[in-house]
Scaffold this motif. Structure first.
Motif, PDB file in Angstrom:
ATOM      1  N   GLU A 282       0.838  -1.206   0.000  1.00 50.40           N
ATOM      2  CA  GLU A 282       0.000   0.000   0.000  1.00 50.40           C
ATOM      3  C   GLU A 282       0.873   1.257   0.000  1.00 50.40           C
ATOM      4  O   GLU A 282       1.773   1.400   0.825  1.00 50.40           O
TER       5      GLU A 282
ATOM      6  N   THR B 208       0.583   5.535  -0.157  1.00 52.51           N
ATOM      7  CA  THR B 208      -0.300   6.695  -0.017  1.00 52.51           C
ATOM      8  C   THR B 208       0.495   7.957  -0.285  1.00 52.51           C
ATOM      9  O   THR B 208       1.622   8.110   0.181  1.00 52.51           O
TER      10      THR B 208
ATOM     11  N   TYR C 262      -0.015  12.143  -0.104  1.00 52.05           N
ATOM     12  CA  TYR C 262      -0.828  13.267   0.354  1.00 52.05           C
ATOM     13  C   TYR C 262      -0.458  14.502  -0.454  1.00 52.05           C
ATOM     14  O   TYR C 262       0.723  14.752  -0.713  1.00 52.05           O
TER      15      TYR C 262
ATOM     16  N   LEU D 164      -1.881   5.759  -9.267  1.00 49.96           N
ATOM     17  CA  LEU D 164      -2.419   6.275  -8.009  1.00 49.96           C
ATOM     18  C   LEU D 164      -3.798   6.845  -8.308  1.00 49.96           C
ATOM     19  O   LEU D 164      -3.986   7.532  -9.313  1.00 49.96           O
TER      20      LEU D 164
ATOM     21  N   ALA E  89      -8.434   9.198  -3.306  1.00 47.02           N
ATOM     22  CA  ALA E  89      -9.142   8.619  -2.161  1.00 47.02           C
ATOM     23  C   ALA E  89      -9.787   9.796  -1.433  1.00 47.02           C
ATOM     24  O   ALA E  89      -9.877  10.892  -1.976  1.00 47.02           O
TER      25      ALA E  89
ATOM     26  N   ARG F 135      -5.731  12.554  -0.265  1.00 41.47           N
ATOM     27  CA  ARG F 135      -4.921  11.355  -0.487  1.00 41.47           C
ATOM     28  C   ARG F 135      -5.115  10.753  -1.873  1.00 41.47           C
ATOM     29  O   ARG F 135      -6.226  10.663  -2.386  1.00 41.47           O
TER      30      ARG F 135
ATOM     31  N   THR G  66      -3.994   6.953  -3.515  1.00 43.69           N
ATOM     32  CA  THR G  66      -3.498   5.652  -3.071  1.00 43.69           C
ATOM     33  C   THR G  66      -3.224   4.767  -4.275  1.00 43.69           C
ATOM     34  O   THR G  66      -3.803   4.936  -5.346  1.00 43.69           O
TER      35      THR G  66
ATOM     36  N   THR H 141      -1.350   0.560  -5.289  1.00 46.77           N
ATOM     37  CA  THR H 141      -0.816  -0.714  -4.831  1.00 46.77           C
ATOM     38  C   THR H 141       0.412  -1.061  -5.655  1.00 46.77           C
ATOM     39  O   THR H 141       0.331  -1.238  -6.871  1.00 46.77           O
TER      40      THR H 141
END
Length: 123
Positions: free
Chosen positions: A50, A52, A54, A85, A88, A92, A94, A96
């Motif tokens: 994961e 993330t 910002y 990406l 979210a 954010r 996100t 994988t």
């Protein structure tokens, strides 16, 4: 006198680009870097797949991620990992990674805003 002033001016200007792009701690436990003149990005990874990111403006205020998308290119254990990406909640993005990503990873994050502007942060 003029030579000393010129040398000092050059030294100061040369220091700014290095400082502007140096990773610094972000509020979410990741590293934050400049992503162009108007954005900052914070990359948060924890040894899992994961990832993330910002988003912030130049004044370090959160920027809503709605409508944004991005790409990550990270160097993990000597191999380049590329993945997308997605927006979210909040500020954010996100994604994988195909493999676990540890803190301190090197690479780049590209963010594409709803108006088509791109920003890139290098870690």
């Amino acid at each position: 006198m003029h030579r000393a002033l010129l040398a000092l001016s050059i030294a100061v200007m040369a220091a700014f680009p290095a400082y502007a792009h140096a990773p610094r701690p972000g509020p979410n436990g990741g590293l934050k870097v400049d992503a162009g003149a108007n954005h900052h990005v914070e990359l948060v990874v924890s040894g899992t797949t994961e990832v993330t990111v910002y988003l912030y403006d130049a004044a370090d205020q959160p920027v809503p991620a709605a409508g944004c998308k991005g790409n990550a290119i990270l160097l993990v254990d000597g191999a380049t990992q590329r993945f997308t990406l997605s927006a979210a909640d909040g500020n954010r993005l996100t994604g994988t990674s195909p493999v676990p990503v540890n803190p301190g990873v090197k690479g780049a994050i590209q963010v594409i805003t709803p108006d088509g502007t791109t920003a890139q942060g290098k870690f």
